[in-house]
Design an enzyme around this catalytic site. Sequence first.
Site, PDB file in Angstrom:
ATOM      1  N   ALA A 192       0.856  -1.186   0.000  1.00 41.24           N
ATOM      2  CA  ALA A 192       0.000   0.000   0.000  1.00 41.24           C
ATOM      3  C   ALA A 192       0.884   1.225   0.000  1.00 41.24           C
ATOM      4  O   ALA A 192       2.059   1.160   0.388  1.00 41.24           O
ATOM      5  CB  ALA A 192      -0.896   0.033   1.244  1.00 41.24           C
ATOM      6  N   TYR A 225      -5.098   9.722   0.933  1.00 40.10           N
ATOM      7  CA  TYR A 225      -4.838   8.321   1.297  1.00 40.10           C
ATOM      8  C   TYR A 225      -6.153   7.562   1.443  1.00 40.10           C
ATOM      9  O   TYR A 225      -6.358   6.510   0.822  1.00 40.10           O
ATOM     10  CB  TYR A 225      -4.022   8.264   2.602  1.00 40.10           C
ATOM     11  CG  TYR A 225      -3.963   6.877   3.222  1.00 40.10           C
ATOM     12  CD1 TYR A 225      -3.230   5.850   2.635  1.00 40.10           C
ATOM     13  CD2 TYR A 225      -4.660   6.608   4.403  1.00 40.10           C
ATOM     14  CE1 TYR A 225      -3.192   4.581   3.211  1.00 40.10           C
ATOM     15  CE2 TYR A 225      -4.619   5.341   4.985  1.00 40.10           C
ATOM     16  CZ  TYR A 225      -3.889   4.334   4.384  1.00 40.10           C
ATOM     17  OH  TYR A 225      -3.859   3.077   4.950  1.00 40.10           O
TER      18      TYR A 225
END
Length: 293
Positions: free
Chosen positions: A60, A125
């Site tokens: 990620a 994010y």
Amino acid sequence: MLRILLLGKIGQLGWELQRSLATLGELTALDYPEIDLLNDSQIRPIIHAQRPQVIINATAYTAVDKAESEPHIAVAINNHAVSVIAEEASRLGAAFIHYSTDYVFDGTKGSLYHEDDQTNPLGVYGQSKLAGEESIQAVGGSYLILRTSWVYSLRRDSFVSKVLEWSRRQTTLRVVYDQVSNPTWCRMLAEITAQLLVMSGNDGAAWLRERRGIYHLAGDGYASRLEWARAILALDPRRSEQIVKEIQPASTSEFVTPARRPLFSALNCDRFTYTFGLKLPAWQDALKLAMES
Ligand SMILES: NC(=O)c1ccc[n+]([C@@H]2O[C@H](COP(=O)([O-])OP(=O)(O)OC[C@H]3O[C@@H](n4cnc5c(N)ncnc54)[C@H](OP(=O)(O)O)[C@@H]3O)[C@@H](O)[C@H]2O)c1
């Protein structure tokens, strides 16, 4: 033997997954630069060459503040690459386990978040992770999206390792009291993921397909960052090295950061427990184990 492909083997969670999954089958574990999620054309052939029955994605883009200034990279890793992995998993008939975040919520609900609560990420994010969730759901197949929260490790930079470091350099710490969520030790998350694979048996993809969806999975209970920091200092096995004398409560508004963060983003994990009969331990118990490890 179950063929497992783990992506992101050197991240906080990936590091632990590599150990927890090692006994469950034929494990191939990769990270950058063996696989670069910014390079779409690399992802498909790598997955095809492995022909996995299960893909676990622990990669990620997790730099919450930096994401504000490079959204294209956050979106490429947290959404575009995830979409490609989901497509390949579906094409191969493989199960796909992916992790997401409490930052898909805006933190204004005022009580624990359930899976079906309204999402409203406050920053790039969270937006990119939410887009990744939506891409996986659009592809379909056999997937689990495990939304977790405040993940920490003692071997990489995390809130826990930072508090320990600050405690040896500063006599006063200022820690926010108004950000609340579930501290989650990455080892527990890895172990419960391995348990899922054991439970899924010989036809894991079919088993997961029946249970596919989004689940909240985080340390049981919740705390403010201030409470968490106090627990870290109290459980520090090398307390004699601390020079810190005082922890002062601070409010989030006192720290100017590029990204806004949700204030109360603690997750309710009942759906996971109800479906799989498993739960993560109380965050304080996991922290104690982590500090003793
Ligand atoms: N950390 C948290 O507090 C938190 C909270 C909620 C949810 N989560 C979710 O939990 C999952 C695991 O998080 P984590 O804390 O373990 O993350 P992490 O420590 O930041 O690890 C992410 C991994 O992805 C790799 N990666 C990044 N860009 C890549 C690229 N272009 N190609 C290949 N690999 C790349 C990283 O490699 P490098 O180290 O080389 O960059 C690293 O190994 C993620 O889905 C995250 O969104 C985390």
